[in-house]
Every structure is written in C-alpha cells, then in structure tokens.
Design a protein around this motif. Structure first.
Motif, mmCIF file in Angstrom:
data_model
loop_
_atom_site.group_PDB
_atom_site.id
_atom_site.type_symbol
_atom_site.label_atom_id
_atom_site.label_comp_id
_atom_site.label_asym_id
_atom_site.label_seq_id
_atom_site.Cartn_x
_atom_site.Cartn_y
_atom_site.Cartn_z
ATOM 1 N N ILE A 44 1.272 -1.437 0.085
ATOM 2 C CA ILE A 44 0.345 0.098 -0.153
ATOM 3 C C ILE A 44 1.132 1.173 -0.124
ATOM 4 C CG2 ILE A 44 -1.621 1.521 1.185
ATOM 5 C CD1 ILE A 44 -2.164 -1.315 2.919
ATOM 6 N N GLY A 45 0.178 1.990 -1.023
ATOM 7 C CA GLY A 45 0.765 3.467 -0.722
ATOM 8 C C GLY A 45 0.086 5.151 -0.558
ATOM 9 N N LEU A 80 7.351 0.150 -3.866
ATOM 10 C CA LEU A 80 8.514 -0.408 -3.083
ATOM 11 C C LEU A 80 8.355 -0.286 -2.185
ATOM 12 C CD1 LEU A 80 10.121 3.994 -3.007
ATOM 13 C CD2 LEU A 80 11.018 1.384 -4.714
ATOM 14 N N SER A 81 7.271 -0.893 -1.905
ATOM 15 C CA SER A 81 6.727 -1.615 -0.260
ATOM 16 C C SER A 81 7.497 -2.660 -0.205
ATOM 17 C CB SER A 81 5.511 -1.529 -0.628
ATOM 18 O OG SER A 81 4.851 -1.896 -0.527
ATOM 19 N N LYS A 82 7.753 -3.662 -0.948
ATOM 20 C CA LYS A 82 8.052 -4.862 -1.168
ATOM 21 C C LYS A 82 9.531 -4.848 -0.679
ATOM 22 C CE LYS A 82 8.179 -5.489 -6.375
ATOM 23 N NZ LYS A 82 7.678 -3.900 -6.189
ATOM 24 N N TYR A 84 11.770 -2.677 1.003
ATOM 25 C CA TYR A 84 11.845 -3.218 2.886
ATOM 26 C C TYR A 84 11.045 -3.606 3.246
ATOM 27 C CZ TYR A 84 12.527 1.566 0.788
ATOM 28 O OH TYR A 84 13.580 2.782 0.112
ATOM 29 N N GLY A 85 10.136 -4.874 2.814
ATOM 30 C CA GLY A 85 9.274 -5.900 3.282
ATOM 31 C C GLY A 85 8.498 -5.174 5.090
ATOM 32 N N VAL A 86 7.938 -4.532 4.306
ATOM 33 C CA VAL A 86 6.670 -3.384 5.154
ATOM 34 C C VAL A 86 5.729 -3.841 3.982
ATOM 35 C CG1 VAL A 86 8.216 -2.614 6.858
ATOM 36 C CG2 VAL A 86 7.257 -1.312 4.431
ATOM 37 N N THR A 87 4.542 -3.580 4.689
ATOM 38 C CA THR A 87 2.778 -3.356 3.925
ATOM 39 C C THR A 87 2.233 -1.535 3.279
ATOM 40 O OG1 THR A 87 2.048 -5.736 5.266
ATOM 41 C CG2 THR A 87 0.885 -3.686 4.010
ATOM 42 N N GLU A 105 10.305 5.983 10.215
ATOM 43 C CA GLU A 105 11.827 6.633 8.268
ATOM 44 C C GLU A 105 12.249 5.734 8.467
ATOM 45 O OE1 GLU A 105 14.575 9.811 6.996
ATOM 46 O OE2 GLU A 105 13.637 10.372 9.026
ATOM 47 N N ILE A 106 11.628 5.117 7.245
ATOM 48 C CA ILE A 106 13.067 4.330 6.345
ATOM 49 C C ILE A 106 14.043 4.754 5.492
ATOM 50 C CG2 ILE A 106 11.147 2.189 6.732
ATOM 51 C CD1 ILE A 106 10.118 2.595 4.631
#
Length: 206
Positions: A44-45, A80-82, A84-87, A105-106
């Motif tokens: 999700i963005g 990009l979510s995949k 960073y391994g976050v939803t 913040e990532i």
C-alpha cells in the motif's frame, strides 16, 4: 471527493491499517481452516497533496480517477513496499499530518524526473503501537542508524542497526528492512560512494 474532508490523511492511514488487519486475519483463518488458501501479501502506498480529481478520458476510455505528482508518488511508494519488507509506505506529508500513529522513517528517495528527495516512512500501527517504550527505542536507534549512514559513519550505523535487531516488537517483523540496510552499509564499506553522494536512494521502479 467531491465532498471535502479535512481529515483525509488520517482516514487514509486508518483504512490502510484496516486492510492490513483484514489480510492478517484472512491468512490466519486460511492456515487454521480446512481449506488451505494461499497466503496473501499486499503493498500500500499513501501520500498527501494536491491532485486533480474527477471524470477523465474520452469515449474510448473513461474513468473517475485522480491525477498528479502526489498520486504518482503514492503509486511509487506502493511498488517500493516489497523492497523494504513492509506493507504500507507513506510520504512525508502524510506522516506529518497524522502524528498520533506509529510511523518509522525508512529512507530518503528521489523519484525519476524530480530533484528534491522525499522522506518516506512505514506505517506500522495505531497509537497502541506507538505508545509502548520498545517502539520508541526502535525508532530512536533506527533514526540514529539513518543519520550515521547518510553521513558515511558506517561503523556507527552498523552498531545502531544491531541494537534495533535486539528489540522484538510483537506482531511487527522488520527483518527485511534491517537486512536491506545491512547490505547497503556493507556495500558502502567495501566500495565507498563518491564524494557527491547524499545518502538518497534513487527510486527507479514504477
């Protein structure tokens, strides 16, 4: 739209968390049920800013949709979510508009066609996630890691990242994010970036 909602950023974030909770429950029931369905993952963005909203197109293709730079960034964040391994990945405007939620913040990213970098964060939960001391410790150490990384202090960045790894947040897995930065730090130690490197990640994917 077309009805104005001054609380739109918060509502978008809460809708995101509801989607995550639904997927989590679906996967749990799939694992425990008599019918084994595939485990689902989504990205999700979320971004906040001016956009053009309404009926767009022609007779060949017609849709009620949204257009604009902020919409394009939200789409980039979803893809990009995949990495960073976050939803859920959100833009800086959104995170600043809803301070009561648990953001981490990532990265700083620069998208194609833009010169100004954008600070992005992972949306990890509501106030119940943000409040506990452990989340504050993870965020503090991760922010220290980012600051050291962007200023080429590789050993210091590595130390802060290892401190993050030692803290377990119930229901939140940041292993992919930690591995991403571990590999980045190692790569920079082996082959230091050029003098004009600013610590910003170039977001090539769409």
């Amino acid at each position: 739209a077309p009805i104005e909602d001054p609380d739109h950023a918060r509502r978008a974030c809460l809708a995101t968390l509801d989607m995550e909770n639904f997927i989590r429950e679906w996967n749990r029931e799939s694992r425990e049920g008599t019918h084994a369905f595939p485990q689902l993952r989504i990205g999700i963005g979320v971004n906040t800013g001016q956009a053009c909203v309404g009926n767009m197109g022609s007779e060949q293709r017609f849709d009620y949709t949204v257009l604009g730079d902020h919409v394009n960034l939200a789409s980039r964040l979803e893809s990009l979510s995949k990495n960073y391994g976050v939803t859920a990945v959100v833009g800086q405007n959104t995170a600043e508009a809803v301070p009561e939620l648990a953001f981490l913040e990532i990265d700083l990213i620069r998208v194609k066609g833009k010169t100004k970098p954008v600070r992005i964060s992972a949306l990890l939960g509501g106030p119940e996630i943000k409040a506990p001391k452990l989340f504050g410790e993870v965020r503090e150490q991760f922010e220290k890691m980012l600051e050291a990384y962007r200023n080429r202090r590789w050993e210091e960045a590595e130390t802060s990242l290892n401190l993050c790894r030692r803290i377990t947040l119930e229901g939140i897995d940041l292993g992919v994010l930690y591995e991403l930065y571990a590999s980045r730090i190692l790569a920079c130690k082996i082959n230091p970036p050029p003098a004009n490197w600013d610590g910003v990640t170039i977001a090539e994917s769409k």
